[in-house]
Motif scaffolding. Structure first.
Motif, PDB file in Angstrom:
ATOM      1  N   ASN A  34      68.385  82.299 -53.490  1.00 21.40           N
ATOM      2  CA  ASN A  34      68.824  80.970 -53.081  1.00 21.40           C
ATOM      3  C   ASN A  34      68.331  79.956 -54.097  1.00 21.40           C
ATOM      4  N   SER A  59      61.201  72.650 -44.351  1.00 18.35           N
ATOM      5  CA  SER A  59      62.457  72.953 -43.661  1.00 18.35           C
ATOM      6  C   SER A  59      63.488  73.650 -44.551  1.00 18.35           C
ATOM      7  N   ARG A  60      63.263  73.708 -45.855  1.00 18.21           N
ATOM      8  CA  ARG A  60      64.277  74.229 -46.764  1.00 18.21           C
ATOM      9  C   ARG A  60      64.335  75.753 -46.743  1.00 18.21           C
ATOM     10  N   TYR A  61      65.547  76.274 -46.768  1.00 15.23           N
ATOM     11  CA  TYR A  61      65.778  77.717 -46.797  1.00 15.23           C
ATOM     12  C   TYR A  61      65.171  78.330 -48.055  1.00 15.23           C
ATOM     13  N   THR A  62      65.209  77.625 -49.155  1.00 18.98           N
ATOM     14  CA  THR A  62      64.656  78.125 -50.413  1.00 18.98           C
ATOM     15  C   THR A  62      63.162  78.411 -50.291  1.00 18.98           C
ATOM     16  N   LYS A  63      62.468  77.727 -49.391  1.00 17.56           N
ATOM     17  CA  LYS A  63      61.024  77.952 -49.225  1.00 17.56           C
ATOM     18  C   LYS A  63      60.730  79.402 -48.860  1.00 17.56           C
ATOM     19  N   GLU A  64      61.573  80.006 -48.032  1.00 16.85           N
ATOM     20  CA  GLU A  64      61.377  81.417 -47.680  1.00 16.85           C
ATOM     21  C   GLU A  64      61.422  82.283 -48.933  1.00 16.85           C
ATOM     22  N   SER A  92      72.553  73.729 -46.807  1.00 18.38           N
ATOM     23  CA  SER A  92      71.603  74.821 -46.658  1.00 18.38           C
ATOM     24  C   SER A  92      72.299  76.170 -46.781  1.00 18.38           C
ATOM     25  N   GLY A  93      71.624  77.092 -47.453  1.00 15.98           N
ATOM     26  CA  GLY A  93      72.103  78.460 -47.535  1.00 15.98           C
ATOM     27  C   GLY A  93      72.082  79.168 -46.188  1.00 15.98           C
ATOM     28  N   ARG A  94      71.419  78.564 -45.205  1.00 10.63           N
ATOM     29  CA  ARG A  94      71.447  79.117 -43.845  1.00 10.63           C
ATOM     30  C   ARG A  94      72.814  78.875 -43.200  1.00 10.63           C
ATOM     31  N   ASP A  95      73.479  77.786 -43.623  1.00  8.93           N
ATOM     32  CA  ASP A  95      74.712  77.345 -42.964  1.00  8.93           C
ATOM     33  C   ASP A  95      75.985  77.733 -43.702  1.00  8.93           C
TER      34      ASP A  95
END
Length: 168
Positions: A34, A59-64, A92-95
């Motif tokens: 990501n 809150s960012r997906y990139t943090k994971e 977001s890459g989650r969405d």
């Protein structure tokens, strides 16, 4: 095509690169990665190494991806990609499948993923991370201006630049 160079050969202005041009912070591998747009950060020397410093909100997906990988890339795109940078910074890459929706072309480099459209890429090995907390701010006006939602702080990552690429 990207060419590997010694980071000391660079003559770019880091203030322009990060603050005006923006960058893509990415982590992961060819199977799952990501990227997100960043406009805060730094480049310099720390602990006898060339380093980058980047910041990612909780809150960012990139943090994971940052937390689960040893390396990250900091990619600066060639001119004319603000639309793509805006998409990668606001969605977001989650969405959505923003890696495909951006229209950018992912490519592998040593220990990371970047994009064919890159003009400059730093591959960095994480050395340090720390969550920013309200009580750490000496100037509370900075905290107030940048963290209106007190539950979404940044995590700071410092990475040693292990490889540097420029477009040919």
């Amino acid at each position: 095509m990207l060419k590997k160079i010694d980071v000391k050969e660079l003559h770019e202005n880091p203030f322009t690169l990060i603050g005006d041009d923006w960058a893509l912070l990415g982590a992961g591998d060819k199977d799952k990665f990501n990227s997100m747009t960043v406009s805060w950060g730094g480049v310099g020397i720390l602990w006898k190494n060339p380093v980058t410093t980047v910041y990612v909100r909780q809150s960012r997906y990139t943090k994971e991806f940052m937390d689960n990988n040893e390396y990250y890339t900091l990619t600066f795109l060639k001119d004319g990609h603000k639309k793509e940078l805006t998409l990668l910074g606001t969605k977001s890459g989650r969405d959505i499948d923003k890696m495909n929706d951006s229209g950018l072309t992912p490519i592998e480099v040593e220990n990371g993923i970047t994009y064919e459209e890159a003009k400059l890429v730093f591959v960095c090995r994480k050395l340090f991370k720390n969550d920013l907390l309200k009580e750490q701010f000496v100037d509370e006006s900075v905290f107030d201006a940048c963290y209106p939602d007190a539950d979404d702080f940044h995590t700071m990552y410092i990475g040693e630049i292990t490889a540097c690429y420029i477009s040919e």
